[in-house]
Design an enzyme around this catalytic site. Structure first.
Site, PDB file in Angstrom:
ATOM      1  N   HIS A  47      -2.233   6.510   3.103  1.00 36.62           N
ATOM      2  CA  HIS A  47      -0.506   6.767   3.417  1.00 36.62           C
ATOM      3  C   HIS A  47      -0.097   7.728   3.222  1.00 36.62           C
ATOM      4  O   HIS A  47      -0.586   7.849   1.977  1.00 36.62           O
ATOM      5  CB  HIS A  47      -0.046   5.479   3.168  1.00 36.62           C
ATOM      6  CG  HIS A  47       0.083   4.052   3.873  1.00 36.62           C
ATOM      7  ND1 HIS A  47      -0.880   3.623   4.537  1.00 36.62           N
ATOM      8  CD2 HIS A  47       0.124   2.792   3.353  1.00 36.62           C
ATOM      9  CE1 HIS A  47      -1.038   2.845   5.967  1.00 36.62           C
ATOM     10  NE2 HIS A  47      -0.251   2.223   5.009  1.00 36.62           N
ATOM     11  N   CYS A  86       1.118  -1.147  -0.053  1.00 35.92           N
ATOM     12  CA  CYS A  86       0.230   0.495   0.023  1.00 35.92           C
ATOM     13  C   CYS A  86       0.732   1.647   0.091  1.00 35.92           C
ATOM     14  O   CYS A  86       0.049   2.390  -0.574  1.00 35.92           O
ATOM     15  CB  CYS A  86      -0.901  -0.184   1.412  1.00 35.92           C
ATOM     16  SG  CYS A  86      -0.263  -1.024   2.413  1.00 35.92           S
TER      17      CYS A  86
END
Length: 350
Positions: A242, A149
């Protein structure tokens, strides 16, 4: 077309729940099997799943009976895997041999020579590795993976820059959300009023995975991009999203404005842009001094867009910027669904 039956492995976990959420009313796919760990098998989904998302659990999922995570429980042509790597290691190849196309978020097979590591806006052509995989391994199904990710957003940005300026070196410092650790994840006494400057295995993935995705498919194998990446990864007290502070050196040194223009112009071909999960836009550039921010920007493009801000000249390399992407949507479940759509579009189901 008739909906294609799909199964979800690891359906009660954080990424598994995202699969359930994103597949609700999907125009191409219909969930017909939910698999879970032994402690939940035989329960209904609503009984066996501690729902973590801010939208209601889909009605169709609530009363589905959770099946064991075994080969015999899965007969769908497409399988979405949110399994731990150690379980995926053996089960995913067995499913592919059975004839399933496994679209996996697990890390177990990402770096296998004949397994596509796909971000369709970056390397859609790598899906053709499926032919070599089937020929080499003698199975009708396939394994297709999406990246870590944290690798996701920064690789999309590197692709856009590489097409015009060529990328040579990058420094990536991540600020990774808690949902990336799954549930129950990081203990509250560890993360409240704190930053944890170590996530096991992450720095190795961030350093290597983009090189495979940015590589060139030649004669049935991937020639890795020569880019060098130095990565440091950190866990921060954010729920989703993120962020990567990214410094880049290019073959041709661009000005910040030139880089912004290239990022904003990054577009998908029509056949790819029209897939149900395609990011719209692929890259969103924010010009405010204090953006992107996870809470404000992570759902851009339904959570599938990559958001870039603070694009500036760098005193050491050429450019520095901040990259944000939604880790459990674009970086996990949404990525696997997007890959499955690409496989269907290319006619690569068995």
């Amino acid at each position: 077309m008739e909906p294609i039956p799909v199964a979800i492995l690891g359906a009660t976990g954080a990424v598994g729940q995202r699969f359930v959420q994103l597949l609700d009313h999907h125009p191409w796919f219909k969930v017909t099997t939910l698999c879970a760990s032994d402690r939940s098998v035989g329960k209904t989904y609503v009984e066996g799943c501690r729902w973590l998302l801010d939208s209601p659990m889909p009605e169709w999922a609530r009363d589905m009976i959770l099946q064991p995570t075994v080969l015999e429980a899965v007969n769908e042509p497409i399988v979405f895997s949110a399994l731990p790597a150690e379980v995926a290691q053996d089960l995913e190849p067995a499913l592919a041999e059975k004839g399933c196309v496994v679209c996996s978020n697990a890390s177990a097979h990402r770096m296998d020579e004949d397994v596509p590591l796909l971000l369709p806006e970056v390397n859609a052509e790598h899906v053709e590795l499926i032919h070599q995989q089937r020929q080499r391994r003698g199975w009708r199904g396939a394994i297709v993976t999406n990246p870590n990710c944290t690798s996701t957003g920064m690789t999309i940005v590197l692709k856009a820059l590489d097409q015009v300026f060529g990328v040579k070196r990058a420094i990536a410092v991540s600020l990774q959300a808690l949902s990336g650790a799954g549930y129950p994840g990081v203990a509250s006494l560890d993360i409240v009023d704190n930053v944890i400057p170590f996530i096991r295995g992450e720095e190795e993935k961030v350093s290597l995975e983009p090189r495979k995705m940015l590589g060139t498919l030649k004669n049935g194998h991937i020639e890795y991009h020569p880019l060098t990446i130095s990565a440091q990864t950190n866990r921060v007290a954010v729920l989703d999203g993120h962020m990567v502070c990214l410094n880049v050196e290019c073959e041709t040194r661009p000005s910040p404005e030139e880089a912004i223009q290239v990022l904003e112009a990054f577009a998908l071909p029509d056949w790819l842009a029209n897939l149900p999960s395609s990011p719209r836009p692929p890259i969103m550039v924010r010009r405010e001094n204090d953006r992107p921010q996870p809470r404000l920007d992570r759902m851009t493009g339904r959570g599938m867009s990559t958001i870039v801000g603070r694009v500036r000249a760098d005193e050491v390399l050429d450019l520095k910027m901040v990259v944000l992407s939604h880790n459990t949507i674009r970086g996990a479940a949404g990525a696997s669904i997007y890959n499955a759509e690409l496989i269907v579009q290319k006619g690569l189901l068995p």
